[in-house]
Design an enzyme around this catalytic site. Structure first.
Site, PDB file in Angstrom:
ATOM      1  N   GLU A 185       0.821  -1.223   0.000  1.00 27.21           N
ATOM      2  CA  GLU A 185       0.000   0.000   0.000  1.00 27.21           C
ATOM      3  C   GLU A 185       0.853   1.271   0.000  1.00 27.21           C
ATOM      4  OE1 GLU A 185      -1.628   1.802   3.461  1.00 27.21           O
ATOM      5  OE2 GLU A 185      -1.320   0.000   4.668  1.00 27.21           O
ATOM      6  N   VAL A 224      -5.464   0.290   2.838  1.00 23.91           N
ATOM      7  CA  VAL A 224      -5.641  -1.157   2.693  1.00 23.91           C
ATOM      8  C   VAL A 224      -6.812  -1.432   1.745  1.00 23.91           C
ATOM      9  CG1 VAL A 224      -6.337  -3.260   3.943  1.00 23.91           C
ATOM     10  CG2 VAL A 224      -4.570  -1.747   4.895  1.00 23.91           C
ATOM     11  N   LYS A 238      -3.470  -1.653  15.568  1.00 25.53           N
ATOM     12  CA  LYS A 238      -3.037  -0.891  16.736  1.00 25.53           C
ATOM     13  C   LYS A 238      -4.177  -0.787  17.736  1.00 25.53           C
ATOM     14  CE  LYS A 238       0.510   2.020  14.722  1.00 25.53           C
ATOM     15  NZ  LYS A 238       0.369   2.247  13.294  1.00 25.53           N
TER      16      LYS A 238
HETATM   17  N1  PSU Z   1      -3.087   1.733  10.706  1.00 26.99           N
HETATM   18  C1  PSU Z   1      -1.755   1.766  10.866  1.00 26.99           C
HETATM   19  N2  PSU Z   1      -0.982   2.323   9.904  1.00 26.99           N
HETATM   20  C2  PSU Z   1      -1.524   2.849   8.756  1.00 26.99           C
HETATM   21  C3  PSU Z   1      -2.930   2.788   8.593  1.00 26.99           C
HETATM   22  C4  PSU Z   1      -3.670   2.231   9.583  1.00 26.99           C
HETATM   23  O1  PSU Z   1      -1.267   1.294  11.881  1.00 26.99           O
HETATM   24  O2  PSU Z   1      -0.787   3.355   7.911  1.00 26.99           O
HETATM   25  C5  PSU Z   1      -3.541   3.315   7.338  1.00 26.99           C
HETATM   26  C6  PSU Z   1      -3.766   2.179   6.336  1.00 26.99           C
HETATM   27  O3  PSU Z   1      -3.620   2.671   5.026  1.00 26.99           O
HETATM   28  C7  PSU Z   1      -5.223   1.807   6.579  1.00 26.99           C
HETATM   29  C8  PSU Z   1      -5.816   3.162   6.857  1.00 26.99           C
HETATM   30  O4  PSU Z   1      -5.847   1.175   5.494  1.00 26.99           O
HETATM   31  O5  PSU Z   1      -4.839   3.840   7.628  1.00 26.99           O
HETATM   32  C9  PSU Z   1      -7.129   3.077   7.601  1.00 26.99           C
HETATM   33  O6  PSU Z   1      -7.707   4.334   7.700  1.00 26.99           O
HETATM   34  P1  PSU Z   1      -9.198   4.473   8.265  1.00 26.99           P
HETATM   35  O7  PSU Z   1      -9.102   4.041   9.711  1.00 26.99           O
HETATM   36  O8  PSU Z   1      -9.534   5.914   8.105  1.00 26.99           O
HETATM   37  O9  PSU Z   1     -10.061   3.555   7.479  1.00 26.99           O
END
Ligand code: PSU
Ligand code: MN
Length: 304
Positions: free
Chosen positions: A25, A107, A160
């Site tokens: 990604e 993702v 996380k």
């Molecule tokens: N969690 C991490 N590192 C990241 C992301 C999430 O520990 O870089 C990034 C990834 O690209 C994931 C996105 O797909 O954040 C999710 O964002 P949201 O929670 O807004 O869907």
């Protein structure tokens, strides 16, 4: 072939020859790490995949084109742009393509573009999930919906603890997404190897992962699979210390009324700001480890 999709020649050739290919990604490059560590890490991850006999395909949207495979210069560009690049989730795809704009793929969109290109194994750091307090905010990452509907295996280090990990597992269960533990029965929590929660199945080798993936496909199951690979012991962080930092970050996000697509980048940046280089180092090491397992699995899968 999707008219908006460009597959890098090296990737297209590997796919045509039935070689192992691993998708990567780009939000992790633009929003996940600072420059220049983001670019160095992205290039090192590609090298790890090559060293294990597979071909890397870093995914992004550039000038409105869906890119499966980037050049070194394109990775450098995204890394330098950082947060100035749009974080592109499913709902952003048509707008960015129509406008000829750039987007860093999460993702979700990495899975979508990988699937269009015929790549079914993807390595990253952590996925999005159900946020703490989602029972009132309804903040659930589109990543979970994508795992429910798109047939890509995602190798990550769990998620996380900025998220509610228990609710994230419940959501995946409802949507029929298998959660596998690589060499573990417990769901890893990104910086730490354990979370106190159980995965669905423990898997102990790339060959076993490849067989599982083959059967999932042959059964006609359309969903993805989440492989959770614990951070290497020597890089893992102290659970109490990192969780205290995460609690602070979540509280500040609530206070400031951060919401929508800003929430995850805000929390990630806060955690990084408080913990400094330690969390960045852990982050880099776990991505390397996931890249290795994904490459080995892609190679094993190509031989089945
Ligand atoms: N969690 C991490 N590192 C990241 C992301 C999430 O520990 O870089 C990034 C990834 O690209 C994931 C996105 O797909 O954040 C999710 O964002 P949201 O929670 O807004 O869907
Ligand atoms: Mn969200």
């Amino acid at each position: 072939m999707n008219q908006y999709l460009d597959i890098k020649p090296e990737v297209a050739q590997a796919l045509a020859q039935g070689k192992g290919v691993v998708a990567l990604e780009s939000t992790i490059i633009s929003h996940g790490m600072p420059y220049p560590q983001n670019v160095e890490t992205a290039l090192a991850v590609e090298q790890i995949i090559r060293d294990h006999g597979a071909v890397p395909a870093t995914i992004a949207i550039l000038n409105g084109r869906l890119k499966a495979g980037l050049t070194k210069e394109e990775i450098e560009y995204l890394g330098k742009q950082g947060q100035a690049v749009t974080k592109a989730s499913r709902r952003d795809l048509a707008a960015l393509v129509a406008r000829g704009a750039d987007g860093a793929t999460t993702v979700t969109t990495t899975m979508m573009i990988a699937h269009m290109a015929g790549i079914s194994i993807f390595a990253t750091g952590g996925i999005g999930g159900v946020h703490r307090g989602a029972e009132t905010t309804m903040d659930i990452s589109a990543d979970l919906e994508e795992l429910a509907q798109t047939g890509v295996m995602v190798v990550c280090a769990g998620a996380k603890a900025i998220l509610d990990l228990q609710l994230t597992l419940e959501y995946l269960e409802t949507h029929g997404v298998p959660v596998l533990g690589y060499g573990t029965e417990e769901l890893p929590a990104f910086y730490t190897r354990t979370s106190g929660l159980k995965v669905d199945y423990r898997v102990d080798s790339p060959e076993e992962l490849a067989r599982f993936w083959r059967v999932q496909k042959e059964l006609g199951l359309k969903s993805g699979v989440l492989v959770t690979n614990p951070i290497p012991e020597e890089s893992s962080m102290d659970a109490a210390a990192i969780n205290a930092v995460i609690d602070l970050a979540v509280a500040e996000a609530q206070e400031k009324g951060i919401h929508g697509k800003e929430t995850t980048p805000f929390l990630l940046a806060k955690v990084k700001e408080i913990t400094g280089g330690d969390s960045l180092d852990a982050n880099i090491q776990l991505v390397f480890h996931n890249a290795k397992v994904a490459a080995q699995t892609a190679v094993a899968y190509s031989k089945l």
